[in-house]
Design a protein around this motif. Structure first.
Motif, PDB file in Angstrom:
ATOM      1  N   GLN A  60       0.792  -1.356   0.075  1.00  0.00           N
ATOM      2  CA  GLN A  60       0.039   0.213   0.025  1.00  0.00           C
ATOM      3  C   GLN A  60       0.818   1.063  -0.009  1.00  0.00           C
ATOM      4  O   GLN A  60       1.881   1.351   0.604  1.00  0.00           O
ATOM      5  N   CYS A  61       0.513   2.379  -0.753  1.00  0.00           N
ATOM      6  CA  CYS A  61       1.256   3.667  -0.774  1.00  0.00           C
ATOM      7  C   CYS A  61       0.291   4.856  -0.626  1.00  0.00           C
ATOM      8  O   CYS A  61      -0.747   5.053  -1.048  1.00  0.00           O
ATOM      9  N   TYR A 111      -0.090   7.037  -3.680  1.00  0.00           N
ATOM     10  CA  TYR A 111      -1.082   6.601  -4.729  1.00  0.00           C
ATOM     11  C   TYR A 111      -2.317   6.463  -4.194  1.00  0.00           C
ATOM     12  O   TYR A 111      -3.400   7.084  -4.697  1.00  0.00           O
ATOM     13  N   ARG A 138       0.862   8.295  -9.428  1.00  0.00           N
ATOM     14  CA  ARG A 138       0.293   7.126  -9.974  1.00  0.00           C
ATOM     15  C   ARG A 138       1.327   6.348 -11.064  1.00  0.00           C
ATOM     16  O   ARG A 138       0.728   5.724 -11.817  1.00  0.00           O
ATOM     17  N   CYS A 159       3.197   4.073 -10.149  1.00  0.00           N
ATOM     18  CA  CYS A 159       3.046   2.333  -9.907  1.00  0.00           C
ATOM     19  C   CYS A 159       1.504   2.225 -10.303  1.00  0.00           C
ATOM     20  O   CYS A 159       0.552   2.005  -9.365  1.00  0.00           O
ATOM     21  N   MET A 183      -0.226  -0.705  -8.156  1.00  0.00           N
ATOM     22  CA  MET A 183      -0.164  -0.530  -6.663  1.00  0.00           C
ATOM     23  C   MET A 183      -1.693  -1.076  -6.190  1.00  0.00           C
ATOM     24  O   MET A 183      -2.615  -0.630  -6.454  1.00  0.00           O
ATOM     25  N   HIS A 198       0.902  -8.985  -4.910  1.00  0.00           N
ATOM     26  CA  HIS A 198       2.136  -9.209  -5.822  1.00  0.00           C
ATOM     27  C   HIS A 198       2.097 -10.336  -6.354  1.00  0.00           C
ATOM     28  O   HIS A 198       2.674 -10.328  -7.688  1.00  0.00           O
ATOM     29  N   SER A 234       8.831  -4.198  -2.148  1.00  0.00           N
ATOM     30  CA  SER A 234       9.249  -2.974  -1.788  1.00  0.00           C
ATOM     31  C   SER A 234      10.431  -2.898  -1.442  1.00  0.00           C
ATOM     32  O   SER A 234      11.342  -3.934  -0.966  1.00  0.00           O
ATOM     33  N   CYS A 261       8.446   7.343  -0.517  1.00  0.00           N
ATOM     34  CA  CYS A 261       8.291   6.161  -1.440  1.00  0.00           C
ATOM     35  C   CYS A 261       9.086   4.945  -1.031  1.00  0.00           C
ATOM     36  O   CYS A 261       9.800   4.935  -0.682  1.00  0.00           O
ATOM     37  N   GLN A 299       5.181  -3.540  -8.921  1.00  0.00           N
ATOM     38  CA  GLN A 299       4.098  -2.598  -8.902  1.00  0.00           C
ATOM     39  C   GLN A 299       3.911  -1.824 -10.069  1.00  0.00           C
ATOM     40  O   GLN A 299       3.138  -0.880 -10.403  1.00  0.00           O
ATOM     41  N   THR A 300       4.618  -2.133 -11.162  1.00  0.00           N
ATOM     42  CA  THR A 300       4.206  -1.749 -12.371  1.00  0.00           C
ATOM     43  C   THR A 300       3.981  -3.049 -13.594  1.00  0.00           C
ATOM     44  O   THR A 300       4.279  -4.109 -13.086  1.00  0.00           O
TER      45      THR A 300
END
Length: 380
Positions: A2-3, A6, A12, A14, A17, A21, A51, A85, A359-360
């Motif tokens: 979690q971010c 974001y 945005r 990632c 996100m 995973h 992460s 980040c 995350q991408t």
């Protein structure tokens, strides 16, 4: 993962996100499998931490001298601070407050994209596996270089510092002129026991752990083939070439690395000399031009191109070259698929996805291409 950035809509970048995973990796593998031949033998994907994996920070500087931001710019060109980040390795994150304070101490006016005024555009930071740091200040001009040099002690224990000059107003990360500000100009990136010497303008993978697995996989496949001669095209700082050159009795292999960046070739040559690999040579040049101008092909070729792929001319050369084995490491499966279509005699037999960019939607894939023997081709 979690971010808060974001969730708040501040960043945005990632795009995956919040997705588990495991789901991310499965979707990436499904995507690349759909682009390659159905009879490819797929090894289990390589997965690292989701992460704290990034060894490099590319921070756009915004705000003011007294209150700078390190992160990105919003659509209006206003700085958004992303020092918290979660993708950055903790050792990297710890230097951000020092860099923020340094902007004020050295009087570095952040560059304003809307107004086209100011000096400091970006701060680029790289962390080595041994915990050393390289810091690069991307500036519009050399006006503030003397001040940066004067206040260097305020940065603390930073191994390599340089100023990069980018006078043009355009959406690129850095310019061509690099001014060293410390005696040391290389950052050793120790991977699988090999020091890859990274200079300021040299490329290195942002995920050290997964990059190490990528090189180990390459060594395994190259060792199985056992070529007497090997080319590493788009070799960068020599990661594949140095890993696959062999050690001891296994070092009886002629290896040639070609890379357009002269800085990267200096780095690769330094590593080669330290390792004492007398049968490895590196040269700066265009990979396609090198192949087309060669007297004879090697027994095996490694290609690790940028996102655009190797392109039609190099793919056509590989197709007609007679090279039996090609190891293709790609960060863009779409261009990989296009290149494979241009060399149908080199069939993908094994492949492995490496989750280099959690995350991408981006990932790395390494593929072994083999040209069937004439007998095997007739049997088909």
């Amino acid at each position: 993962m979690q971010c808060s950035y974001y969730d708040a809509g501040s960043c945005r970048s990632c795009t995956l996100m919040g997705q588990p995973h495991g789901v991310q990796v499965a979707d990436k593998e499904r995507h690349v499998r759909s682009l390659l031949a159905a009879d490819v033998d797929w090894l289990p994907p390589v997965v690292g931490p989701e992460s704290g994996f990034r060894n490099k920070a590319k921070m756009v500087v915004g705000g003011t001298v007294q209150r700078p931001t390190l992160g990105i710019l919003d659509r209006a060109g206003v700085g958004v601070d992303l020092q918290g980040c979660g993708l950055y390795a903790p050792e990297l994150s710890r230097v951000f407050p020092t860099l923020e304070a340094f902007v004020t101490t050295a009087g570095l006016t952040p560059y304003s994209v809307p107004d086209r005024t100011g000096e400091l555009k970006n701060v680029l930071v790289t962390l080595s596996p041994d915990g050393e740091l390289m810091v690069r200040f991307v500036l519009r001009s050399q006006e503030s270089v003397a001040r940066i040099r004067k206040h260097l002690p305020a940065l603390g224990d930073v191994a390599v510092v340089s100023a990069n000059i980018l006078p043009e107003h355009k959406a690129v990360l850095e310019g061509s002129l690099e001014i060293p500000l410390t005696q040391r100009q290389t950052l050793p990136m120790r991977v699988n026991g090999i020091d890859l010497h990274l200079r300021p303008q040299s490329f290195f993978q942002t995920n050290t752990e997964v990059a190490a697995a990528l090189y180990r996989q390459a060594v395994e496949w190259v060792t199985e083939v056992g070529p007497a001669s090997l080319w590493d095209l788009y070799c960068g700082v020599g990661g594949f070439a140095l890993h696959c050159a062999g050690r001891g009795a296994a070092s009886d292999r002629d290896v040639t690395g070609i890379e357009v960046s002269e800085e990267a070739i200096v780095s690769a040559t330094t590593s080669r000399d330290e390792l004492g690999l007398s049968r490895v040579r590196f040269a700066a040049g265009d990979a396609t031009a090198f192949a087309l101008g060669a007297d004879a092909p090697p027994e095996m070729v490694i290609v690790n191109p940028p996102r655009r792929g190797i392109g039609h001319d190099l793919a056509a050369w590989l197709e007609r070259s007679g090279v039996r084995h090609v190891l293709y490491s790609s960060c863009n499966a779409e261009s990989l698929a296009r290149d494979l279509a241009a060399m149908p005699s080199l069939r993908p037999t094994r492949a492995r996805l490496l989750d280099m960019f959690p995350q991408t939607t981006h990932y790395e894939v390494i593929t072994m291409l083999e040209r069937p023997s004439r007998a095997g081709a007739s049997a088909r």
